[in-house]
Structures are given as C-alpha cells and as structure tokens.
Write a protein that holds these residues in place. Structure first.
Motif, PDB file in Angstrom:
ATOM      1  N   LEU A 200     -18.487  13.476   0.597  1.00 17.39           N
ATOM      2  CA  LEU A 200     -17.389  13.189  -0.332  1.00 17.39           C
ATOM      3  C   LEU A 200     -16.069  13.043   0.422  1.00 17.39           C
ATOM      4  O   LEU A 200     -15.318  12.079   0.218  1.00 17.39           O
ATOM      5  N   ALA A 201     -15.779  13.995   1.315  1.00 21.56           N
ATOM      6  CA  ALA A 201     -14.491  14.002   2.006  1.00 21.56           C
ATOM      7  C   ALA A 201     -14.337  12.825   2.963  1.00 21.56           C
ATOM      8  O   ALA A 201     -13.300  12.150   2.971  1.00 21.56           O
ATOM      9  N   VAL A 202     -15.359  12.569   3.768  1.00 18.19           N
ATOM     10  CA  VAL A 202     -15.263  11.504   4.783  1.00 18.19           C
ATOM     11  C   VAL A 202     -15.119  10.134   4.117  1.00 18.19           C
ATOM     12  O   VAL A 202     -14.341   9.280   4.560  1.00 18.19           O
ATOM     13  N   THR A 203     -15.866   9.916   3.034  1.00 14.60           N
ATOM     14  CA  THR A 203     -15.783   8.625   2.339  1.00 14.60           C
ATOM     15  C   THR A 203     -14.447   8.446   1.641  1.00 14.60           C
ATOM     16  O   THR A 203     -13.853   7.359   1.679  1.00 14.60           O
ATOM     17  N   SER A 204     -13.949   9.481   1.000  1.00 14.46           N
ATOM     18  CA  SER A 204     -12.708   9.350   0.230  1.00 14.46           C
ATOM     19  C   SER A 204     -11.469   9.332   1.111  1.00 14.46           C
ATOM     20  O   SER A 204     -10.411   8.887   0.674  1.00 14.46           O
ATOM     21  N   MET A 205     -11.585   9.777   2.354  1.00 11.72           N
ATOM     22  CA  MET A 205     -10.414   9.814   3.239  1.00 11.72           C
ATOM     23  C   MET A 205      -9.950   8.429   3.656  1.00 11.72           C
ATOM     24  O   MET A 205      -8.752   8.151   3.752  1.00 11.72           O
TER      25      MET A 205
ATOM     26  N   MET B 126      -6.280   7.610  -6.746  1.00 16.12           N
ATOM     27  CA  MET B 126      -5.252   6.736  -6.175  1.00 16.12           C
ATOM     28  C   MET B 126      -4.515   5.975  -7.259  1.00 16.12           C
ATOM     29  O   MET B 126      -3.284   5.869  -7.244  1.00 16.12           O
ATOM     30  N   GLN B 127      -5.264   5.435  -8.226  1.00 18.93           N
ATOM     31  CA  GLN B 127      -4.628   4.691  -9.312  1.00 18.93           C
ATOM     32  C   GLN B 127      -3.699   5.592 -10.114  1.00 18.93           C
ATOM     33  O   GLN B 127      -2.576   5.206 -10.475  1.00 18.93           O
ATOM     34  N   ALA B 128      -4.139   6.816 -10.368  1.00 19.06           N
ATOM     35  CA  ALA B 128      -3.321   7.757 -11.133  1.00 19.06           C
ATOM     36  C   ALA B 128      -2.038   8.110 -10.386  1.00 19.06           C
ATOM     37  O   ALA B 128      -0.950   8.185 -10.979  1.00 19.06           O
TER      38      ALA B 128
ATOM     39  N   GLU C 163       3.866   7.645  -9.361  1.00 24.78           N
ATOM     40  CA  GLU C 163       4.978   7.485  -8.421  1.00 24.78           C
ATOM     41  C   GLU C 163       5.770   6.196  -8.639  1.00 24.78           C
ATOM     42  O   GLU C 163       6.973   6.161  -8.429  1.00 24.78           O
ATOM     43  N   LEU C 164       5.074   5.123  -9.042  1.00 27.53           N
ATOM     44  CA  LEU C 164       5.732   3.819  -9.154  1.00 27.53           C
ATOM     45  C   LEU C 164       5.792   3.290 -10.574  1.00 27.53           C
ATOM     46  O   LEU C 164       6.516   2.326 -10.839  1.00 27.53           O
TER      47      LEU C 164
ATOM     48  N   PHE D 276       4.698   4.612  -2.798  1.00 26.25           N
ATOM     49  CA  PHE D 276       3.298   4.314  -2.501  1.00 26.25           C
ATOM     50  C   PHE D 276       2.779   5.238  -1.395  1.00 26.25           C
ATOM     51  O   PHE D 276       1.643   5.734  -1.470  1.00 26.25           O
ATOM     52  N   SER D 277       3.601   5.497  -0.375  1.00 26.32           N
ATOM     53  CA  SER D 277       3.202   6.417   0.697  1.00 26.32           C
ATOM     54  C   SER D 277       2.934   7.807   0.137  1.00 26.32           C
ATOM     55  O   SER D 277       1.951   8.466   0.500  1.00 26.32           O
ATOM     56  N   THR D 278       3.822   8.253  -0.749  1.00 26.27           N
ATOM     57  CA  THR D 278       3.642   9.569  -1.369  1.00 26.27           C
ATOM     58  C   THR D 278       2.339   9.624  -2.152  1.00 26.27           C
ATOM     59  O   THR D 278       1.594  10.610  -2.092  1.00 26.27           O
ATOM     60  N   ALA D 279       2.047   8.544  -2.893  1.00 20.60           N
ATOM     61  CA  ALA D 279       0.813   8.499  -3.684  1.00 20.60           C
ATOM     62  C   ALA D 279      -0.416   8.565  -2.800  1.00 20.60           C
ATOM     63  O   ALA D 279      -1.396   9.257  -3.109  1.00 20.60           O
ATOM     64  N   MET D 280      -0.390   7.855  -1.670  1.00 16.73           N
ATOM     65  CA  MET D 280      -1.540   7.883  -0.767  1.00 16.73           C
ATOM     66  C   MET D 280      -1.708   9.262  -0.118  1.00 16.73           C
ATOM     67  O   MET D 280      -2.822   9.760   0.053  1.00 16.73           O
TER      68      MET D 280
END
Length: 503
Positions: free
Chosen positions: A287-292, A426-428, A433-434, A460-464
């Motif tokens: 889960l972690a490696v894929t979502s990173m 990410m979408q949320a 943020e934007l 966008f940076s904050t969201a990521m």
C-alpha cells in the motif's frame, strides 16, 4: 575383477545462478506494472482512443496479475516451480509482442490480460524456488536480492518508460520484453533445477471461490474511483461488489477449513507466527510503496515542470542505494536476528516519506529533494529482504508455493488499495487547498508534463505533501505489526537444500 559401474553423481544445485535467472524475469514483470503509466498519453494518441479505455490496459494487467496468485502458487507445488515459471515466462513474452503489435485498444487490453496471467504464473515460483534451494541460514542474502528487486523495479519502470517513449515510441515499452524474455527463458532452462513435486488433488471449488472473491474485491477497489464509488451496472454498486467479494473470500477460507480433500490454501501456513506477521506487514508495504509515487510524480511534473523521465530520475538515489546495499544487508540477515532490521527499515521508510512531506514546496532546491530519496534507498534495503527472509524461514518445502502465493497476493492487494486510496485522497486535498474548479483547471491545463500557474503551485505542493501522510500511516502500521515477529529457530529441518529430480 569387479565390473560394477559407479552410481552417477547427483546433479548439483547452483543456487546463485538459479536466483539471478529468476530475478531477471521477476524484475521484468514488476517493471511492467509501472512502465505503462508513463506511456498512457502516447498510447491514447497512437490508438486514437479515450483515456478511460487506455487506463483499462493497466487495470486489465493488474487484475489478471493479482487475482490468480493464490492458485498459481499452488500450481508450482503440484507441477514444479520451474515448469510453471517457464510456462508463465513464455506467455508473458508472447503477449508482450502482441501488445506492441496491437492496432486497437481492444487488442491491447486482451494482450495485457494474458501478460498479467503470465506474470501471475511466474511471481510465486521465484520466491518458492529460493525457499527450497537455499539453506535457511544462508537464505538472507537471496531474499535480500529478491526483495530489493521488487522495490527497485517500481522505480526503474518510469525511467525506462520515459527513455523508450522519447527514443522509439510506445510500442517499445512492450517490445523490450521480448529479447529479455528469451534470455530469461534460456537462463532459467539452464540454471533453475527441476525440484521434487508434491502430489495434490486440486481443489476446484476453492479455485472458483478464491478467483471470484479476489476479482470482485480487487476490481471494486481498483475501479471504484472511475465509477465515483457509485453504481457500476444496474443495481450493482462498487461497495456491494466489494462486500460480496469479501463474503466470498470468507466462504473460501471456511471451505478450506472444513473440506475433506486437500485445500488450495493450507491454513496451517498461518500457524507459523512469523509467516502471519510478515503477510500482514507486506500488505502495508504494498500500500505504502504504491501510493507514494503518484503524489511525488505530480509534484515534480506539475509544480517543478519536469518531464516524466526527469521526474523519475529524482528517485535514482533510492534505486542505487537499494541495489548497492542488498548484498551487505543480506549477509547481515544471515548472521543476526533479521526481525529488528525489518522494523528499522520500515521505520526509516516512514522517516523518508515524512521528509518529503516537509520539503515539498514550490521553491525547494532540487538537490535537497534527493535526500529523502537516499533515505528511502537505505530503508528499502533494510525492509524488503529481511521481511521476506523471516516470513518464509520456517515454511516446509511442500508449502513453499502456497506460502509464496499468499505473500505475493497480500502485497498486490495492498498495492491496489494504495492506488485507489491515494487517488481519492489527492483529489480531496487538491479541492481543499485550491478549490474544485481551480484544482481541476490547473491540473487539466498542465497535463502530465506541463507546469501549473505560479499562483496554484503552493497549494498544490501542500496537497501533495498532505497526501503522503497516507503511505506514512500505512508503513507505521507495518512497523508496529513487525514488532510481533518471533526469533528465528536456532535449528530447522524443515527446509533442507533439495536435490533436483533431473539435471
């Protein structure tokens, strides 16, 4: 004068040449799980299709790869891991050629299904052969190579994909597998021994239940976002599909317990404490490696204006350190108690991701962003190998295939969960943020290789960065679970090095 002819010597197993032969094929199929994501825009343009249809080329591969792993692991026990591996490699190589020759998106999707099936046949056999040909106390180095291969392959995919796309075209991300597959087949035929098989009566009810349950759960999680987590068809919704799939898997486990024949999944593997703990931990790692990767790639491309290839190169320190430290860490596994090495590696992964969380800003110097990549390289070397080694240490040979199938299935299910969860998060966070309109417009205008307007980069940076807290949380859970690993037995007679049945 005696005329007795001396008995022919038993053929010698050469574990390391066998391992490297298997690792080549294993590396190839794992690269293929990520390499296509870079090529999606080119495939869409080349085949004149839609993005939704193009994404199905990846989804079809992942589904066909993840769903049969429990079954294909057991096939290796029944018919021999070498035979099943070679069949899988042949299917994978031929379907790779078919992918590159595809003239329509429908043909590509079908070819990708067969590619996934070939990968599913191959993957459990690599781990099962290691378990059976390396003595337990010398297995750490081998498992370190196997584990780091899994980690590095996910990083090499985007880099190799970018190079092939820039130089030759999308077809070559598939054509490149053909010569590699041929070489891998010859090496496996030469160096991988034919090991003793174990007579099994195949549990066809178990096959149907596990395949149906896995398909519904994996499909629901993987495709939930594209259906907005609502209706798929008629009264069938994403959540109802996942719930029914989970119930079918519960029924599968119950059937494995009560049936009088031979189960597809011997539940006795879970009596081994370390196997159970390792299986739970590898789910969080998948889960972690894929979502990173997704938030990082979006940050590098949309905020910093990098190309896909340049973005992937930011992770080179991770790949180099993971590969370079594999052997030393493997020797450490053999000589010491690996359970704390695994916990340390998992914790260090969380540290590396947290560094990204703090450093993802629009004006951060790029060299600074190489630091967390290097930290993750050390972490990977200390995580993958020790985790695989201690999980499979006490498995008897006749359960090696089944155990490998469970372990790899858990990793793949974790990867599917991570892929679905990170997209939603990410979408949320972009919306938060934007704002929905600003986030959607910015991302849409920039695409995957442009750069956001300056006014949107900070948000966008904050969201990521916030999105990376998901893999951080997952890997912390994995580190906590790993604390339950028990010490390896001082002696074991369950995994003696095997003599092949044929040369």
């Amino acid at each position: 004068m005696s005329t007795n002819t001396p008995a022919a010597p038993k053929p010698e197993i050469r574990p390391w040449p066998a391992l490297w032969s298997l690792v080549l094929g294993f590396f190839m199929i794992l690269v293929d799980t990520t390499i296509v994501s870079v090529a999606n825009p080119s495939i869409m343009e080349g085949l004149g299709t839609t993005m939704v249809a193009t994404l199905w080329a990846t989804s079809a591969y992942l589904l066909a790869y993840a769903v049969p792993l429990l079954i294909t692991g057991r096939l290796g026990d029944r018919f021999g891991p070498r035979r099943i591996y070679l069949i899988g490699l042949t299917v994978f190589t031929l379907s790779s050629l078919a992918c590159g020759l595809s003239g329509t998106i429908e043909a590509l999707i079908i070819a990708r299904v067969f590619q996934g099936l070939g990968a599913a046949l191959m993957t459990p056999q690599t781990m099962a052969v290691i378990t059976r040909i390396f003595p337990p106390r010398n297995r750490g180095s081998a498992m370190a190579v196997w584990g780091v291969t899994a980690g590095v392959a996910t990083l090499v995919g985007p880099i190799l994909g970018g190079v092939l796309l820039d130089g030759f075209g999308w077809e070559w991300i598939f054509f490149i597998n053909v010569p590699v597959g041929v070489v891998g087949f010859i090496l496996a035929l030469r160096f991988v021994p034919k090991l003793e098989t174990h007579a099994h009566r195949f549990d066809w009810i178990g096959v149907l239940l596990s395949a149906a349950g896995m398909f519904m759960v994996v499909f629901g999680i993987q495709e939930g976002e594209s259906y907005d987590w609502g209706q798929i068809w008629g009264p069938i919704s994403v959540w109802s599909l996942i719930i029914v799939g989970a119930l079918v898997l519960v029924l599968f486990v119950f059937w494995q317990r009560v049936q009088r024949g031979e189960p597809l999944l011997p539940l006795e593997v879970f009596r081994d404490r370390n196997f159970s703990v390792g299986t739970g931990t590898i789910t969080t790692v998948g889960l972690a490696v894929t979502s990173m990767g997704l938030p990082l790639m979006f940050y590098f491309q949309l905020v910093r204006g990098m190309t896909p290839t340049q973005s992937a190169l930011m992770l080179v320190p991770m790949a180099l350190l993971s590969a370079g430290l594999a052997r030393p860490v493997g020797l450490l596994i053999d000589r010491t108690d690996p359970r704390r090495i695994a916990t340390f590696g998992l914790t260090l992964v969380a540290v590396g991701m947290l560094l990204y969380y703090f450093l993802l800003t629009p004006d951060m110097p790029l060299w600074v962003l190489l630091v967390p990549s290097a930290v993750l390289g050390v972490a990977n070397a200390c995580m993958w190998g020790p985790l695989a080694s201690i999980t499979t240490f006490s498995l008897p040979p006749h359960l090696a295939g089944a155990g490998s199938g469970v372990y790899n299935t858990s990793r793949q299910v974790g990867a599917v969960l991570g892929s679905a969860a990170i997209a939603a998060l990410m979408q949320a966070r972009i919306t938060a943020e934007l704002g929905g309109a600003a986030g959607g417009a910015g991302a849409g205008e920039a695409g995957m290789s442009g750069q956001l307007p300056e006014v949107a980069r900070e948000g966008f940076s904050t969201a990521m960065g916030q999105s990376l807290l998901l893999p951080v949380a997952a890997i912390v859970v994995g580190a906590i679970i790993s604390l339950w690993f028990g010490r390896r037995p001082a002696k074991t007679n369950t995994n003696p090095i095997e003599v092949p049945v044929e040369a």
